[in-house]
Design a protein around this motif. Structure first.
Motif, PDB file in Angstrom:
ATOM      1  N   GLN A  63       0.831  -1.206   0.000  1.00 34.66           N
ATOM      2  CA  GLN A  63       0.000   0.000   0.000  1.00 34.66           C
ATOM      3  C   GLN A  63       0.869   1.262   0.000  1.00 34.66           C
ATOM      4  OE1 GLN A  63      -3.226   0.549  -0.159  1.00 34.66           O
ATOM      5  NE2 GLN A  63      -4.297  -1.349   0.374  1.00 34.66           N
ATOM      6  N   ARG A  64       1.894   1.281   0.842  1.00 37.65           N
ATOM      7  CA  ARG A  64       2.762   2.464   0.913  1.00 37.65           C
ATOM      8  C   ARG A  64       3.488   2.693  -0.410  1.00 37.65           C
ATOM      9  NH1 ARG A  64       3.847   0.435   6.100  1.00 37.65           N
ATOM     10  NH2 ARG A  64       5.804  -0.516   5.401  1.00 37.65           N
ATOM     11  N   ALA A  65       3.975   1.599  -1.009  1.00 36.67           N
ATOM     12  CA  ALA A  65       4.696   1.732  -2.274  1.00 36.67           C
ATOM     13  C   ALA A  65       3.783   2.272  -3.372  1.00 36.67           C
ATOM     14  CB  ALA A  65       5.278   0.378  -2.679  1.00 36.67           C
ATOM     15  N   ALA A  66       2.527   1.837  -3.385  1.00 39.53           N
ATOM     16  CA  ALA A  66       1.586   2.328  -4.399  1.00 39.53           C
ATOM     17  C   ALA A  66       1.362   3.830  -4.248  1.00 39.53           C
ATOM     18  CB  ALA A  66       0.262   1.573  -4.288  1.00 39.53           C
ATOM     19  N   ARG A  67       1.232   4.288  -3.011  1.00 39.11           N
ATOM     20  CA  ARG A  67       1.033   5.729  -2.797  1.00 39.11           C
ATOM     21  C   ARG A  67       2.256   6.526  -3.240  1.00 39.11           C
ATOM     22  NH1 ARG A  67      -1.432   3.883   2.060  1.00 39.11           N
ATOM     23  NH2 ARG A  67       0.478   4.320   3.253  1.00 39.11           N
ATOM     24  N   ILE A  68       3.439   6.005  -2.938  1.00 36.65           N
ATOM     25  CA  ILE A  68       4.669   6.700  -3.336  1.00 36.65           C
ATOM     26  C   ILE A  68       4.765   6.783  -4.855  1.00 36.65           C
ATOM     27  CG2 ILE A  68       7.191   6.465  -3.391  1.00 36.65           C
ATOM     28  CD1 ILE A  68       6.969   5.347  -0.518  1.00 36.65           C
ATOM     29  N   LEU A  69       4.450   5.687  -5.540  1.00 40.54           N
ATOM     30  CA  LEU A  69       4.509   5.691  -7.001  1.00 40.54           C
ATOM     31  C   LEU A  69       3.498   6.671  -7.585  1.00 40.54           C
ATOM     32  CD1 LEU A  69       5.652   4.548  -9.614  1.00 40.54           C
ATOM     33  CD2 LEU A  69       4.023   2.646  -9.436  1.00 40.54           C
ATOM     34  N   GLN A  70       2.313   6.705  -7.019  1.00 38.17           N
ATOM     35  CA  GLN A  70       1.276   7.610  -7.514  1.00 38.17           C
ATOM     36  C   GLN A  70       1.663   9.076  -7.314  1.00 38.17           C
ATOM     37  OE1 GLN A  70      -2.048   6.313  -5.189  1.00 38.17           O
ATOM     38  NE2 GLN A  70      -2.373   4.421  -6.367  1.00 38.17           N
ATOM     39  N   LEU A  71       2.268   9.374  -6.173  1.00 31.16           N
ATOM     40  CA  LEU A  71       2.536  10.766  -5.819  1.00 31.16           C
ATOM     41  C   LEU A  71       3.891  11.265  -6.313  1.00 31.16           C
ATOM     42  CD1 LEU A  71       1.190  10.756  -2.140  1.00 31.16           C
ATOM     43  CD2 LEU A  71       0.062  11.699  -4.167  1.00 31.16           C
TER      44      LEU A  71
ATOM     45  N   ALA B  33      11.221   7.541  -6.918  1.00 34.57           N
ATOM     46  CA  ALA B  33      10.881   7.517  -5.492  1.00 34.57           C
ATOM     47  C   ALA B  33      10.492   6.107  -5.054  1.00 34.57           C
ATOM     48  CB  ALA B  33       9.742   8.496  -5.210  1.00 34.57           C
ATOM     49  N   LEU B  34       9.799   5.376  -5.928  1.00 34.02           N
ATOM     50  CA  LEU B  34       9.443   3.991  -5.609  1.00 34.02           C
ATOM     51  C   LEU B  34      10.697   3.147  -5.442  1.00 34.02           C
ATOM     52  CD1 LEU B  34       7.467   1.623  -5.324  1.00 34.02           C
ATOM     53  CD2 LEU B  34       7.494   1.419  -7.826  1.00 34.02           C
ATOM     54  N   ALA B  35      11.659   3.305  -6.363  1.00 31.65           N
ATOM     55  CA  ALA B  35      12.905   2.547  -6.275  1.00 31.65           C
ATOM     56  C   ALA B  35      13.649   2.873  -4.988  1.00 31.65           C
ATOM     57  CB  ALA B  35      13.776   2.843  -7.491  1.00 31.65           C
ATOM     58  N   SER B  36      13.701   4.152  -4.650  1.00 35.18           N
ATOM     59  CA  SER B  36      14.386   4.568  -3.426  1.00 35.18           C
ATOM     60  C   SER B  36      13.700   3.999  -2.191  1.00 35.18           C
ATOM     61  CB  SER B  36      14.421   6.095  -3.355  1.00 35.18           C
ATOM     62  OG  SER B  36      15.028   6.529  -2.157  1.00 35.18           O
ATOM     63  N   ASN B  37      12.367   3.999  -2.195  1.00 36.40           N
ATOM     64  CA  ASN B  37      11.612   3.457  -1.061  1.00 36.40           C
ATOM     65  C   ASN B  37      11.879   1.970  -0.870  1.00 36.40           C
ATOM     66  OD1 ASN B  37       8.655   1.934  -0.595  1.00 36.40           O
ATOM     67  ND2 ASN B  37       9.197   3.454   0.958  1.00 36.40           N
ATOM     68  N   ALA B  38      11.960   1.231  -1.975  1.00 42.21           N
ATOM     69  CA  ALA B  38      12.212  -0.205  -1.872  1.00 42.21           C
ATOM     70  C   ALA B  38      13.577  -0.474  -1.252  1.00 42.21           C
ATOM     71  CB  ALA B  38      12.114  -0.850  -3.250  1.00 42.21           C
ATOM     72  N   LEU B  39      14.579   0.297  -1.657  1.00 43.64           N
ATOM     73  CA  LEU B  39      15.909   0.137  -1.068  1.00 43.64           C
ATOM     74  C   LEU B  39      15.909   0.531   0.404  1.00 43.64           C
ATOM     75  CD1 LEU B  39      18.089   1.536  -3.993  1.00 43.64           C
ATOM     76  CD2 LEU B  39      17.780  -0.867  -3.337  1.00 43.64           C
ATOM     77  N   ASP B  40      15.102   1.537   0.745  1.00 48.22           N
ATOM     78  CA  ASP B  40      14.988   1.933   2.151  1.00 48.22           C
ATOM     79  C   ASP B  40      14.393   0.802   2.992  1.00 48.22           C
ATOM     80  OD1 ASP B  40      16.045   4.405   1.612  1.00 48.22           O
ATOM     81  OD2 ASP B  40      14.097   5.437   1.523  1.00 48.22           O
ATOM     82  N   ASN B  41      13.470   0.029   2.406  1.00 44.53           N
ATOM     83  CA  ASN B  41      12.884  -1.103   3.128  1.00 44.53           C
ATOM     84  C   ASN B  41      13.961  -2.105   3.538  1.00 44.53           C
ATOM     85  OD1 ASN B  41      10.283  -0.104   2.885  1.00 44.53           O
ATOM     86  ND2 ASN B  41       9.780  -1.360   1.091  1.00 44.53           N
TER      87      ASN B  41
END
Length: 502
Positions: free
Chosen positions: A78-86, A91-99
């Protein structure tokens, strides 16, 4: 968690995962080259992020799996979908690495992946790790073995981090798919084994076992978002319906139900278990969920045991066997107390307890010791091998299995498979089995009823003859029948509720 793995291994594994995931998502092998391996991988990561659909679903679930080297955990899709949308793909790639950075203990960035899209995946973690072969394990192994041969299904276990599926080692493969056969593992292959992540995507995933509770954080996301048709074999809901009879730690069963509510289907092993799971699904309307389709797929009575052993020796007196673990809900203490009453009356018989330890062990041990001190013939064998179990059941005049709550009642069927009559409970799944002959049923909570039924079977050999004749007339249903019906149910997209295989 991994240690002492070079950055080169991690980059190579990430590159492989991104490449395989891109092909799965787009059908095209990406042609990306950078200044070095790290730059190429970085470009591949952003490229894949740009191919992902910006909704919580299979695309994002697969993307996160490829990047993290594990399945997504609760809330991550859910969080990744919101990041990709916004904020877009970068940003999605960066978020995944942050995970990965936020929880390095769970990730396996060193492992390559195999994405399974055209074969069923069978979760067999407990069977892969252990040699125990009681009810649930018999079902899991029977299904995994047959589906592998008939449909090229893939059996999987959890990673050591409980954060994804992995391939089985040669030893584990034997435990799951060749259990009980005279087959030895190739020790060189076992020593050289290196696991790979198995990622089911838009295929069928069967859970004949309850997943380990540590895996609940990823199982729910897989069931809810991966695009797979997740199905379960529903054995029972004893930890919820009869929670007072089970260990407190089994409250984690509710974590399993948080995944079940998003599944496509549940194939229960009895009508009794079906009613329990349907009751659960009926509650889900309060969450706006339809829940899984729940139907009974009947277990077999021909258990595929070795050729029936011969009776070891003619009994000098009736021999009563109690094939049950020493758990509270198995009600073994009731049988011991009923037997003591009959010995006090002067009845001549012997009682054999057969089953592993459980919460009721201290009370049962105390009762057995007191009875032994009075000189009555009672024996507690504890856990026994399959061969010993079959021999004890063949040697028995009759078996007693009066559990307070069962999803099925495999010991009843095992005794009947040996031609041995059974005294069992008069409700639930045990009554379902008994209805087809060879059994006497009683209220398992009524000491007088249990003792009276045992007395009749001990003192009336002609009644045992009648019951054995009924056993010979029972319909035979095999593991092949069960595995075939389960396949048809779990892979069929139709609706409706009905009993399968009876």
């Amino acid at each position: 968690m991994i240690t002492s793995v070079s950055s080169g291994v991690v980059i190579d594994a990430l590159t492989q995962r991104l490449s395989v995931a891109t092909v799965a998502l787009t059908g095209v092998q990406p042609e990306i080259s950078g200044a070095d391996a790290a730059d190429t991988t970085s470009q591949a990561l952003v490229h894949l992020a740009g191919e992902v659909e910006a909704t919580p679903g299979p695309d994002i679930w697969l993307f996160l799996t490829a990047v993290c080297g594990r399945f997504p955990m609760a809330g991550e899709v859910q969080r990744a979908a919101r990041i990709l949308q916004l904020d877009g793909p970068e940003a999605l790639a960066s978020n995944a690495l942050d995970n990965v950075a936020a929880d390095p203990v769970s990730a396996r960035p060193d492992l390559p992946i195999d994405i399974i899209t055209d074969r069923a995946v069978v979760y067999a973690d407990y069977c892969a790790r252990h040699d125990n072969n009681s009810g649930i394990q018999r079902v899991t192994r029977a299904v995994a073995q047959r589906w592998a041969v008939w449909h090229d299904a893939v059996a999987v276990a959890d990673t050591e981090e409980r954060s994804g599926f992995r391939t089985l080692s040669p030893q584990e493969e034997l435990r799951v798919c060749s259990f009980g056969l005279d087959t030895e593992v190739d020790h060189e292959l076992e020593a050289a084994f290196s696991p790979r992540l198995i990622v089911p995507w838009r295929t069928t995933v069967l859970f004949p076992e309850v997943p380990h509770w540590h895996a609940a954080r990823t199982t729910r996301e897989l069931v809810a978002y991966s695009g797979n048709r997740a199905c379960a074999v529903g054995h029972d809901m004893i930890p919820v319906v009869s929670a007072s009879l089970r260990p407190q730690q089994e409250s984690v069963f509710t974590l399993y139900l948080s995944s079940v509510k998003h599944m496509a289907k549940v194939a229960t092993v009895s009508n009794s278990a079906r009613d329990e799971f349907r009751g659960f699904t009926h509650m889900l309307s309060a969450q706006g969920l339809a829940g899984p389709r729940v139907e009974t797929v009947m277990l077999p009575e021909d258990l595929g045991r070795p050729e029936r052993p011969l009776q070891s020796q003619p009994p000098t007196r009736p021999r009563v066997v109690v094939p049950a673990r020493q758990e509270i809900h198995k009600n073994v203490l009731m049988v011991v107390q009923a037997a003591h009453r009959l010995w006090s009356e002067g009845q001549d018989f012997e009682l054999v307890l057969m089953g592993g330890d459980g919460l009721a062990k201290p009370l049962i041990r105390q009762a057995v010791a007191a009875i032994e001190s009075e000189g009555h013939p009672i024996t507690s064998l504890g856990w026994v091998s399959d061969d010993e179990m079959w021999q004890q059941l063949v040697d028995a005049s009759f078996a007693v299995f009066v559990s307070l709550h069962e999803g099925y009642g495999l010991p009843v069927v095992e005794a009947l498979a040996c031609g041995t009559p059974v005294l069992t409970s008069n409700y639930g799944s045990q009554a379902e089995i008994a209805a087809h002959g060879g059994c006497v049923t009683v209220d398992p909570r009524d000491m007088d009823a249990v003792a009276a039924a045992m007395r009749e079977l001990i003192t009336c050999p002609e009644r045992l003859v009648e019951l054995r004749a009924e056993i010979d007339k029972r319909a035979s249903r095999t593991w092949d029948d069960y595995a075939r019906d389960l396949w048809e149910f779990t892979t069929d997209h139709g609706g409706g509720n009905q009993e399968v295989g009876r």
